[in-house]
Design an enzyme around this catalytic site. Structure first.
Site, PDB file in Angstrom:
ATOM      1  N   SER A 106       0.825  -1.201   0.000  1.00 20.29           N
ATOM      2  CA  SER A 106       0.000   0.000   0.000  1.00 20.29           C
ATOM      3  C   SER A 106       0.868   1.264   0.000  1.00 20.29           C
ATOM      4  CB  SER A 106      -0.948  -0.079   1.208  1.00 20.29           C
ATOM      5  OG  SER A 106      -1.920   0.916   1.152  1.00 20.29           O
ATOM      6  N   ASP A 156     -10.383  -3.491  -4.932  1.00 12.26           N
ATOM      7  CA  ASP A 156      -9.711  -2.571  -4.004  1.00 12.26           C
ATOM      8  C   ASP A 156     -10.371  -1.197  -4.077  1.00 12.26           C
ATOM      9  OD1 ASP A 156      -7.941  -0.901  -2.627  1.00 12.26           O
ATOM     10  OD2 ASP A 156      -6.199  -2.079  -3.226  1.00 12.26           O
ATOM     11  N   HIS A 187      -8.418  -4.452  -0.569  1.00 11.21           N
ATOM     12  CA  HIS A 187      -7.107  -3.883  -0.230  1.00 11.21           C
ATOM     13  C   HIS A 187      -6.293  -4.828   0.656  1.00 11.21           C
ATOM     14  CE1 HIS A 187      -4.477  -0.438  -0.490  1.00 11.21           C
ATOM     15  NE2 HIS A 187      -4.315  -0.403   0.817  1.00 11.21           N
TER      16      HIS A 187
HETATM   17  C1  MLT Z   1      -1.226   5.886  -0.207  1.00 10.31           C
HETATM   18  O1  MLT Z   1      -1.593   6.861   0.410  1.00 10.31           O
HETATM   19  O2  MLT Z   1      -0.055   5.594  -0.420  1.00 10.31           O
HETATM   20  C2  MLT Z   1      -2.292   5.007  -0.735  1.00 10.31           C
HETATM   21  O3  MLT Z   1      -3.503   5.673  -0.715  1.00 10.31           O
HETATM   22  C3  MLT Z   1      -2.365   3.744   0.020  1.00 10.31           C
HETATM   23  C4  MLT Z   1      -2.576   3.977   1.490  1.00 10.31           C
HETATM   24  O4  MLT Z   1      -3.688   4.267   1.919  1.00 10.31           O
HETATM   25  O5  MLT Z   1      -1.631   3.855   2.234  1.00 10.31           O
END
Ligand code: MLT
Length: 208
Positions: A106, A156, A187
């Site tokens: 992520s 996701d 996710h």
């Molecule tokens: C990010 O902010 O890198 C993406 O939205 C994934 C997350 O929520 O960490």
């Protein structure tokens, strides 16, 4: 510098073997991805930093303005700091800087993608779990010889499929060998894709 990131380092079996740079998701820390990195590379060393940015108390690797809308200056500054940290860690823990692979989930996958685009010499490749293109690079980096597994969830709600596809296209256009695996999930990671990542990693280390 080494002290710039709170981190854990777990030595590998072979000092000249691969090192997994474990990069957690939003709200995680340096402990989160150790078990996953251990599964992916049972013999590998693990370098696991904690993101330096806090969002309502939750560690991240760079700031965001809203969900999926990134603060590009923070992303640039933190990407450079992470690159310097990896180089300092290689000198301190005495591992081969050329053998560092990211395992990022992520937010951690997104800074790994940013590292590949801005500092292509830092990573030999990586496993990017739920990644997206963090920004369009001004000029394509040279990623020839790099191997990247991207693991994405069809349902996701946080990662637009088009931005995952675009990241795969940009990395491939830069010369990387990219495997994009879609899974019927959201996710959260599934055991199946983690095992797939482990098989992918081992396969790449076998001589041709
Ligand atoms: C990010 O902010 O890198 C993406 O939205 C994934 C997350 O929520 O960490």
């Amino acid at each position: 510098m080494l002290a710039d990131f709170t981190h854990r380092f777990v030595p590998g079996r072979d000092p000249s073997g691969p090192v997994l740079l474990a990069l957690h998701g939003t709200g995680g820390d340096e402990n989160d991805l150790i078990p996953l990195a251990r599964l992916i590379g049972p013999q590998a060393a693990i370098l696991s930093p904690r993101g330096r940015v806090l969002e309502h108390g939750m560690p991240r690797f760079f700031r965001r303005i809203a969900e999926g809308v990134f603060d590009l200056e923070s992303l640039r500054v933190e990407t450079m700091a992470l690159a310097e940290f990896v180089s300092a860690a290689a000198a301190h823990y005495q591992f081969e800087a050329a053998r560092v692979f990211a395992v990022g989930y992520s937010n951690g996958a997104n800074i790994a993608a940013s590292l590949m685009l801005l500092c292509p010499e830092v990573l030999a490749g990586g496993v990017l779990l739920r990644p997206m293109l963090p920004f369009e690079p001004e000029s394509p980096p040279d990623l020839r010889g790099r191997r990247v597994l991207m693991s994405a969830g069809r349902r996701d709600p946080l990662v637009p499929a088009a931005l995952t596809e675009r990241l795969a296209a940009v990395l491939e256009g830069a010369g990387a060998t990219v495997t994009l695996a879609w899974h019927e999930t959201g996710h959260h990671l599934t055991p199946r894709e983690m095992e797939q990542a482990a098989r992918w990693f081992v396969a790449g280390r076998e001589p041709a």
